[in-house]
Design a protein around this motif. Sequence first.
Motif, short mmCIF file in Angstrom:
data_model
loop_
_atom_site.label_atom_id
_atom_site.label_comp_id
_atom_site.label_asym_id
_atom_site.label_seq_id
_atom_site.Cartn_x
_atom_site.Cartn_y
_atom_site.Cartn_z
N GLU A 1 7.80 5.46 7.75
CA GLU A 1 7.43 4.53 8.81
C GLU A 1 5.98 4.05 8.71
OE1 GLU A 1 8.50 6.42 12.49
OE2 GLU A 1 10.63 6.44 12.01
N VAL A 2 5.37 4.23 7.54
CA VAL A 2 3.99 3.79 7.30
C VAL A 2 3.94 2.80 6.14
CG1 VAL A 2 1.70 4.54 6.51
CG2 VAL A 2 2.92 5.85 8.28
N GLY A 3 4.51 3.17 4.99
CA GLY A 3 4.50 2.27 3.85
C GLY A 3 4.56 3.01 2.54
N ALA A 4 4.42 2.27 1.46
CA ALA A 4 4.48 2.83 0.11
C ALA A 4 3.54 2.05 -0.79
CB ALA A 4 5.90 2.79 -0.44
N LEU A 5 3.05 2.72 -1.83
CA LEU A 5 2.19 2.04 -2.78
C LEU A 5 2.29 2.67 -4.15
CD1 LEU A 5 -0.70 3.76 -3.39
CD2 LEU A 5 -1.02 3.20 -1.00
N ALA A 6 1.90 1.90 -5.15
CA ALA A 6 1.81 2.36 -6.53
C ALA A 6 0.43 2.00 -7.05
CB ALA A 6 2.88 1.71 -7.40
N THR A 7 -0.29 2.99 -7.57
CA THR A 7 -1.60 2.74 -8.17
C THR A 7 -1.51 3.03 -9.66
OG1 THR A 7 -3.93 3.41 -8.21
CG2 THR A 7 -2.36 5.08 -7.48
N GLN A 8 -1.89 2.04 -10.49
CA GLN A 8 -1.65 2.17 -11.92
C GLN A 8 -2.70 1.42 -12.73
OE1 GLN A 8 2.35 0.77 -11.06
NE2 GLN A 8 2.01 -1.07 -12.29
N ALA A 9 -2.41 1.14 -14.00
CA ALA A 9 -3.38 0.67 -14.99
C ALA A 9 -4.42 1.78 -15.16
CB ALA A 9 -3.98 -0.67 -14.60
N HIS A 10 -5.72 1.47 -15.06
CA HIS A 10 -6.74 2.53 -15.04
C HIS A 10 -6.75 3.05 -13.61
CE1 HIS A 10 -11.16 3.87 -15.94
NE2 HIS A 10 -10.32 4.88 -15.82
N ALA A 11 -5.74 3.88 -13.31
CA ALA A 11 -5.41 4.21 -11.92
C ALA A 11 -6.54 4.90 -11.18
CB ALA A 11 -4.17 5.09 -11.88
N ASN A 12 -6.80 4.42 -9.99
CA ASN A 12 -7.70 5.10 -9.06
C ASN A 12 -6.82 5.94 -8.15
OD1 ASN A 12 -9.39 5.90 -6.98
ND2 ASN A 12 -10.51 3.97 -6.92
N LEU A 13 -6.78 7.24 -8.38
CA LEU A 13 -5.86 8.10 -7.65
C LEU A 13 -6.22 8.23 -6.17
CD1 LEU A 13 -5.12 10.89 -10.26
CD2 LEU A 13 -4.05 8.66 -9.94
N ALA A 14 -7.45 7.86 -5.82
CA ALA A 14 -7.82 7.86 -4.40
C ALA A 14 -7.09 6.76 -3.63
CB ALA A 14 -9.33 7.68 -4.25
N TYR A 15 -6.58 5.75 -4.34
CA TYR A 15 -5.85 4.69 -3.67
C TYR A 15 -4.63 5.22 -2.91
CZ TYR A 15 -8.26 0.70 -5.95
OH TYR A 15 -9.17 -0.25 -6.36
N GLY A 16 -4.01 6.28 -3.41
CA GLY A 16 -2.84 6.83 -2.74
C GLY A 16 -3.14 7.28 -1.32
N PRO A 17 -3.95 8.33 -1.14
CA PRO A 17 -4.24 8.79 0.23
C PRO A 17 -5.02 7.78 1.04
CG PRO A 17 -5.53 10.01 -1.39
CD PRO A 17 -4.51 9.24 -2.16
N GLN A 18 -5.95 7.06 0.42
CA GLN A 18 -6.72 6.07 1.16
C GLN A 18 -5.85 4.90 1.61
OE1 GLN A 18 -10.01 5.01 -1.37
NE2 GLN A 18 -11.05 6.98 -1.09
N GLY A 19 -4.96 4.47 0.74
CA GLY A 19 -4.08 3.37 1.09
C GLY A 19 -3.14 3.74 2.23
N LEU A 20 -2.58 4.95 2.19
CA LEU A 20 -1.71 5.38 3.28
C LEU A 20 -2.49 5.51 4.58
CD1 LEU A 20 0.52 8.04 1.48
CD2 LEU A 20 1.16 5.72 2.16
N ALA A 21 -3.73 5.96 4.49
CA ALA A 21 -4.56 6.06 5.71
C ALA A 21 -4.79 4.68 6.31
CB ALA A 21 -5.89 6.73 5.38
N LEU A 22 -5.02 3.68 5.48
CA LEU A 22 -5.21 2.32 5.98
C LEU A 22 -3.91 1.77 6.58
CD1 LEU A 22 -7.43 0.85 3.12
CD2 LEU A 22 -8.15 1.38 5.46
N LEU A 23 -2.81 2.02 5.91
CA LEU A 23 -1.51 1.58 6.44
C LEU A 23 -1.22 2.24 7.78
CD1 LEU A 23 0.59 1.68 3.15
CD2 LEU A 23 0.13 -0.37 4.51
#
Length: 281
Positions: free
Chosen positions: A36-58
């Motif tokens: 009920e929040v969302g989903a994301l994929a972080t890739q290429a020269h992946a910034n793994l902080a995008y996962g938790p940070q992106g979900l926090a923003l969502l």
Amino acid sequence: MTFSIVARSDDGRFHGVAVASKFLAVGALVPAAEAEVGALATQAHANLAYGPQGLALLRTGLGAADVIAGLTAADSGRASRQLGVVDAEGGAATYTGPDCHDWAGGQAGDGWAAQGNILVGPEVVDAMRDAWLGGDGGRRFAERLLDALRAGDEAGGDRRGRQSAALLVVARRGGYGGGTDVVIDLRVDDHPDPVTELARLLDVHVMLFEKPDPATLLDLTGELATEVAALLSAAGHAPAEAVDAAVDAALADWAGVENLEERMVPGRIDPVVLAHLRSHP
């Protein structure tokens, strides 16, 4: 190094990510999702902080495009990042930094975003898009994600080859026993044909953990109960007595050993369980 699709189900209940790559254990790095929040994929020269940070923003209610803008604006390495996001309302956006290795790019629409880098060409993302949009709405959400990933793989996928794939699906209380939001978390970490292997694992997952279709349940009485009792006896789980309740109890005991407890309905039997019992050595 990767191609992925992030999506929300048409009814809004499920969010998920399917991903494949010529990279070890891609499922440990790329996908992130919250019910009920969302989903994301972080890739290429992946910034793994995008996962938790992106979900926090969502979680704050930001839309997918704003989440990408926020994450990349604060990242000095954004030129080599790639990201796909779907929010709680089905808004979707994708981002490909200009320094990602060719071919790299993505597309997004209502409820989905597909992206990839180091691909054989744009036809990989086109294939994922077409598979998602042309998919049968009656198919399980996880199967639709896998269909899109398979289409990208068959279109050429990662131009370096194949190694790993993963599937993550979440829904509120949709996981095992209703005690978790993680519906599916399957990973193929190192395999010559990871997408095919992922499909095999999904079939096993459906058999073991999906709830039965009430319309297909069979009454465990009469000749069927007699057959089931004989099959259970052959499997070392003989009913205590020749009555339906005892057969039902023995079936539940056997199902627990076989990890089929999610498909148990007192007094009835799921055809999936019956087929497995009949095939039991």
